[in-house]
Design a protein around this motif. Structure first.
Motif: not given
Length: 349
Positions: A294, A281, A263
């Motif tokens: 994220a 991601d 990610c």
């Protein structure tokens, strides 16, 4: 062998008798090999060096020390040096030296090797601090020769001469100011790059040689705007990134997730000195991307908006962006370089 053939031996024996000590032949005669000399202090006064061969040392009167004339070596552990152009490098050195004056080496210093090591390290820091990162990368042999002469100027009063200095560039810890340094060259041993694919390492020099060339702007990039208009560039910039995210969504797949499995969190600086956050991601399902933060990023990447567009358009490789300081990575470097797989897919669109 009779002791009488050597001068002053009778005086030594008489002195030993008064002190109740018995002196043997082995205490008086010393064998000195060709690569050594013996420095003698007779009643505290320095004498000319003795050897090679069999030499006379008077017990109770002489104090002596062996001096090895052979070439020896030591290394300076990697230390951080701030360069002339604002960069930060980790540099070490291997140094070979020899003693050319035994008397001076004994009289001038108590710990010859430690003093030489400290002097060489200080001279290396001062000399490389006047150079740019590119000069250190491309002229290490020449810099080693100049550094050897600088060290010799300091160690000459000690009876010591440096024969060779070999600099070792461990890594570039901070990229220099691009306006002063020009393009960088990847050092042969940068920590974190050992696990990269062979083709990337082989092509790194090619791409780094072009890293300072101006990158062609995106098709819809506005290079010049009216001074009275301040919102147009921001809107245009946002539109370009949305188009880029749309292109990323087109190439997301389960196979890409299996290949990358990481990610990425992007912190992008715009031309208006703002910082925007985006993420890609590639850890589960077919992967996702978008604006914002994220949940659990594996690596953080910081770069300018222009460089981000150039990278995803295929004009700037991730390895070249990192090596030239355009891309700053927080986290595992090998993971960050996996972004190259995504870039290659976008180029096929």
């Amino acid at each position: 062998m009779a002791f009488g053939i050597f001068p002053n031996t009778e005086v030594v024996f008489k002195l030993a008798e008064t002190m109740g000590r018995e002196i043997t032949e082995m205490e008086i005669l010393r064998t000195v090999p060709n690569y050594e000399r013996i420095v003698v202090f007779r009643l505290g006064r320095i004498r000319p060096p003795k050897g090679p061969g069999v030499v006379l040392v008077l017990p109770l009167i002489d104090q002596w020390q062996r001096v090895d004339l052979r070439t020896r070596a030591f290394n300076i552990p990697p230390c951080k040096v701030t360069t002339k152009d604002g960069g930060l490098v980790s540099v070490g050195a291997d140094i070979q030296f020899r003693i050319w004056n035994p008397v001076m080496s004994v009289v001038a210093l108590q710990d010859l090797k430690a003093s030489t090591r400290l002097t060489a390290q200080n001279a290396m820091t001062q000399t490389l601090g006047k150079r740019t990162v590119r000069e250190i990368q491309t002229e290490r042999v020449k810099l080693g020769e100049h550094l050897g002469m600088d060290i010799n100027d300091l160690t000459k009063p000690w009876g010591l001469e440096v024969d060779r200095v070999e600099l070792t560039l461990e890594s570039v810890l901070r990229a220099p100011d691009e306006s002063q340094s020009g393009s960088l060259i990847m050092p042969p041993s940068v920590p974190g790059l050992e696990g990269l694919a062979g083709p990337i390492q082989q092509l790194a020099m090619h791409f780094l040689g072009q890293s300072t060339a101006p990158y062609p702007p995106a098709k819809d990039t506005v290079l010049f705007t009216d001074e009275s208009s301040t919102e147009a560039p921001v809107a245009e910039s946002s539109s370009m990134i949305e188009e880029l995210l749309a292109a990323v969504r087109l190439v997301l797949s389960e196979s890409l997730v299996r290949q990358v499995g990481a990610c990425f969190q992007f912190h992008i600086s715009t031309s208006t000195d703002q910082t925007r956050s985006y993420y890609v991601d590639l850890t589960q399902n077919s992967g996702t991307c978008g604006a914002g933060e994220a949940m659990q990023p594996d690596v953080f990447l910081s770069m300018s908006e222009q460089d981000m567009m150039a990278m995803f358009q295929g004009n700037l490789r991730p390895i070249a962006a990192y090596s030239s300081g355009r891309l700053r990575v927080q986290g595992d470097l090998n993971t960050a370089m996996k972004l190259d797989a995504l870039v290659k897919l976008i180029k096929t669109l």
